[in-house]
Design a protein around this motif. Structure first.
Motif, PDB file in Angstrom:
ATOM      1  N   THR A 109       0.889  -1.227  -0.081  1.00  0.00           N
ATOM      2  CA  THR A 109      -0.130  -0.102  -0.171  1.00  0.00           C
ATOM      3  C   THR A 109       0.909   1.244   0.019  1.00  0.00           C
ATOM      4  N   SER A 110       1.960   1.200   0.418  1.00  0.00           N
ATOM      5  CA  SER A 110       2.881   2.348   0.538  1.00  0.00           C
ATOM      6  C   SER A 110       3.207   2.941  -0.937  1.00  0.00           C
ATOM      7  N   ILE A 111       3.116   2.067  -1.829  1.00  0.00           N
ATOM      8  CA  ILE A 111       3.606   2.378  -3.186  1.00  0.00           C
ATOM      9  C   ILE A 111       2.585   3.125  -3.692  1.00  0.00           C
ATOM     10  N   PHE A 112       1.294   3.319  -3.266  1.00  0.00           N
ATOM     11  CA  PHE A 112       0.312   4.097  -3.750  1.00  0.00           C
ATOM     12  C   PHE A 112       0.101   5.192  -2.824  1.00  0.00           C
ATOM     13  N   ASN A 113       0.789   5.573  -1.863  1.00  0.00           N
ATOM     14  CA  ASN A 113       0.693   6.524  -0.926  1.00  0.00           C
ATOM     15  C   ASN A 113       1.919   7.588  -0.607  1.00  0.00           C
ATOM     16  N   SER A 114       2.520   7.666  -1.996  1.00  0.00           N
ATOM     17  CA  SER A 114       3.791   8.521  -1.891  1.00  0.00           C
ATOM     18  C   SER A 114       3.503   9.735  -1.171  1.00  0.00           C
ATOM     19  N   ASN A 115       2.450  10.494  -1.314  1.00  0.00           N
ATOM     20  CA  ASN A 115       2.041  11.795  -0.789  1.00  0.00           C
ATOM     21  C   ASN A 115       2.258  11.913   0.786  1.00  0.00           C
ATOM     22  N   ASP A 116       1.643  10.650   1.221  1.00  0.00           N
ATOM     23  CA  ASP A 116       1.612  10.293   2.804  1.00  0.00           C
ATOM     24  C   ASP A 116       2.993  10.090   3.161  1.00  0.00           C
ATOM     25  N   ASN A 117       3.951   9.210   2.424  1.00  0.00           N
ATOM     26  CA  ASN A 117       5.020   9.093   2.958  1.00  0.00           C
ATOM     27  C   ASN A 117       5.999  10.509   2.814  1.00  0.00           C
ATOM     28  N   ASP A 118       5.907  11.250   1.895  1.00  0.00           N
ATOM     29  CA  ASP A 118       6.445  12.388   1.700  1.00  0.00           C
ATOM     30  C   ASP A 118       6.282  13.358   2.908  1.00  0.00           C
ATOM     31  N   ASP A 119       4.909  13.353   3.155  1.00  0.00           N
ATOM     32  CA  ASP A 119       4.361  14.192   4.265  1.00  0.00           C
ATOM     33  C   ASP A 119       5.174  13.629   5.632  1.00  0.00           C
ATOM     34  N   MET A 120       5.139  12.413   5.796  1.00  0.00           N
ATOM     35  CA  MET A 120       5.728  11.778   6.925  1.00  0.00           C
ATOM     36  C   MET A 120       7.148  12.034   7.264  1.00  0.00           C
ATOM     37  N   GLU A 121       7.947  11.992   5.944  1.00  0.00           N
ATOM     38  CA  GLU A 121       9.254  12.098   6.126  1.00  0.00           C
ATOM     39  C   GLU A 121       9.678  13.697   6.387  1.00  0.00           C
ATOM     40  N   LEU A 122       8.783  14.526   6.036  1.00  0.00           N
ATOM     41  CA  LEU A 122       9.066  15.893   6.293  1.00  0.00           C
ATOM     42  C   LEU A 122       8.545  16.138   7.504  1.00  0.00           C
ATOM     43  N   ASP A 123       7.625  15.374   8.357  1.00  0.00           N
ATOM     44  CA  ASP A 123       7.413  15.608   9.814  1.00  0.00           C
ATOM     45  C   ASP A 123       8.398  15.039  10.721  1.00  0.00           C
ATOM     46  N   TRP A 124       9.273  14.099  10.063  1.00  0.00           N
ATOM     47  CA  TRP A 124      10.095  13.509  10.793  1.00  0.00           C
ATOM     48  C   TRP A 124      11.415  14.296  10.736  1.00  0.00           C
ATOM     49  N   ASN A 125      11.591  14.896   9.651  1.00  0.00           N
ATOM     50  CA  ASN A 125      12.818  15.825   9.276  1.00  0.00           C
ATOM     51  C   ASN A 125      12.555  16.991  10.630  1.00  0.00           C
ATOM     52  N   ASN A 126      11.424  17.581  10.791  1.00  0.00           N
ATOM     53  CA  ASN A 126      11.264  18.629  11.627  1.00  0.00           C
ATOM     54  C   ASN A 126      11.351  17.991  12.869  1.00  0.00           C
ATOM     55  N   ALA A 127      10.675  16.812  13.289  1.00  0.00           N
ATOM     56  CA  ALA A 127      10.850  16.461  14.591  1.00  0.00           C
ATOM     57  C   ALA A 127      12.165  16.160  15.165  1.00  0.00           C
ATOM     58  N   VAL A 128      13.080  15.624  14.055  1.00  0.00           N
ATOM     59  CA  VAL A 128      14.496  15.204  14.536  1.00  0.00           C
ATOM     60  C   VAL A 128      15.176  16.542  15.061  1.00  0.00           C
ATOM     61  N   GLN A 129      15.116  17.682  14.213  1.00  0.00           N
ATOM     62  CA  GLN A 129      15.713  18.867  14.678  1.00  0.00           C
ATOM     63  C   GLN A 129      15.557  19.479  15.799  1.00  0.00           C
ATOM     64  N   ILE A 130      13.923  19.242  15.932  1.00  0.00           N
ATOM     65  CA  ILE A 130      13.483  19.716  17.402  1.00  0.00           C
ATOM     66  C   ILE A 130      14.015  18.925  18.361  1.00  0.00           C
ATOM     67  N   ILE A 131      14.086  17.713  18.286  1.00  0.00           N
ATOM     68  CA  ILE A 131      14.395  16.623  19.475  1.00  0.00           C
ATOM     69  C   ILE A 131      15.912  17.060  19.904  1.00  0.00           C
ATOM     70  N   VAL A 132      16.886  17.230  18.743  1.00  0.00           N
ATOM     71  CA  VAL A 132      18.235  17.590  18.969  1.00  0.00           C
ATOM     72  C   VAL A 132      18.366  18.959  19.547  1.00  0.00           C
ATOM     73  N   ASP A 133      17.580  19.987  19.137  1.00  0.00           N
ATOM     74  CA  ASP A 133      17.615  21.373  19.775  1.00  0.00           C
ATOM     75  C   ASP A 133      17.008  20.940  21.174  1.00  0.00           C
ATOM     76  N   ALA A 134      16.139  20.659  21.467  1.00  0.00           N
ATOM     77  CA  ALA A 134      15.501  20.401  23.043  1.00  0.00           C
ATOM     78  C   ALA A 134      16.614  19.404  23.809  1.00  0.00           C
ATOM     79  N   VAL A 135      16.782  18.538  23.254  1.00  0.00           N
ATOM     80  CA  VAL A 135      17.823  17.841  24.154  1.00  0.00           C
ATOM     81  C   VAL A 135      18.919  18.340  24.293  1.00  0.00           C
ATOM     82  N   GLY A 136      19.606  19.103  23.532  1.00  0.00           N
ATOM     83  CA  GLY A 136      20.757  20.034  23.683  1.00  0.00           C
ATOM     84  C   GLY A 136      20.656  20.892  24.943  1.00  0.00           C
ATOM     85  N   GLU A 137      19.470  21.607  24.801  1.00  0.00           N
ATOM     86  CA  GLU A 137      19.233  22.708  26.102  1.00  0.00           C
ATOM     87  C   GLU A 137      18.865  21.864  27.410  1.00  0.00           C
TER      88      GLU A 137
END
Length: 296
Positions: A109-137
């Motif tokens: 099913t992921s083959i036909f949900n490329s937009n959802d996967n792209d959105d999820m990847e974008l969410d994780w990109n933002n989350a990773v940066q926030i986790i790193v900044d928050a953990v650093g503080e």
């Protein structure tokens, strides 16, 4: 001498009778035994296996020396052995089945949900940066924290023990959650698909707790326990030293900084998923091309 010849000839006949299915059978069995040993090493199952081996040796010796009472008792022990093993090895069996269920198989099913996967990847990109900044503080201020990044294994049991937030992550939100003496600071934050799903969650205890360094506190032990029971990536900040650690597959690695933590989280949470989705799409496209050529 005759006995040696008979053993040698019997060995030769056995080797000559081995067929290709027998080789495949032995290879699969060896593979399963090898991975079974890897899964149970350094757990209490190791001691249980030693006990089972001792019982087997005792049974063979009692049969050899014709000790009827001991042989009878041990034979009855073996009759109920399977049930006893299931009861005693329940955590290890659960862990094995959980890892088998997490075997990477291309999701059609992921083959036909490329937009959802792209959105999820974008969410994780933002989350990773926030986790790193928050953990650093949090590390700089000596504030303890426990952040669980959910992957394939769903953590519904742990989420039910906490408070549902379902919010977009930010440095301020994570800082407020783990601020000392707030209602949620003692538990764990669980992040799913790049969103903070719940906070104040209780995590399972590690299976090999007696082997863990006694200097590690409850947060680190909970992180190890969570990584043993799932494929989650768990980030820990020590309240005493501010040290950043990551638990994965039951192993705790300490001494991360912002850059090394960012690389690890991107590799585990973004690149692995995108590579799996990309390979699945490429395989599907290749099959469709071949099918189209045949029909043409």
């Amino acid at each position: 001498m005759d006995y040696i010849r008979e053993v040698f000839s019997a060995l030769i006949s056995v080797i000559m009778s081995i067929s290709i299915p027998d080789i495949i059978d032995m290879a699969i069995l060896s593979y399963l035994i090898y991975h079974g040993i890897k899964l149970i090493r350094e757990t209490r199952a190791t001691q249980l296996i030693k006990g089972i081996v001792i019982i087997c040796v005792a049974y063979m010796l009692s049969s050899f020396f014709d000790l009827k009472v001991i042989t009878f008792l041990l034979k009855n022990v073996f009759q109920w052995g399977i049930i006893a093993i299931i009861i005693l090895f329940q955590p290890e069996l659960r862990r094995i089945l959980d890892k088998m269920g997490r075997t990477k198989v291309a999701d059609f099913t992921s083959i036909f949900n490329s937009n959802d996967n792209d959105d999820m990847e974008l969410d994780w990109n933002n989350a990773v940066q926030i986790i790193v900044d928050a953990v650093g503080e949090l590390s700089a201020s000596g504030t303890g924290a426990l952040i669980v990044c959910e992957r394939q294994t769903r953590l519904g049991e742990q989420i039910d023990t906490g408070t549902i937030l379902n919010c977009t992550p930010s440095v301020e939100v994570i800082g407020n959650i783990f601020f000392p003496n707030t209602p949620l600071h003692d538990g764990a934050v669980i992040i799913r698909d790049g969103k903070i799903l719940a906070a104040g969650c209780f995590l399972p205890k590690p299976q090999k707790e007696e082997l863990i360094n006694k200097q590690l506190g409850s947060r680190h032990r909970a992180a190890i326990g969570m990584s043993e029971n799932s494929d989650a990536i768990v980030v820990v900040v020590s309240e005493e030293t501010g040290t950043i650690s990551v638990a994965e597959d039951g192993e705790l690695t300490r001494g991360f900084n912002r850059e090394s933590l960012r690389r690890l989280l991107k590799q585990r949470l973004i690149q692995s998923d995108s590579n799996a989705d990309g390979s699945a799409k490429n395989k599907f496209k290749e099959r469709m091309k071949q099918k189209w050529k045949k029909e043409k």
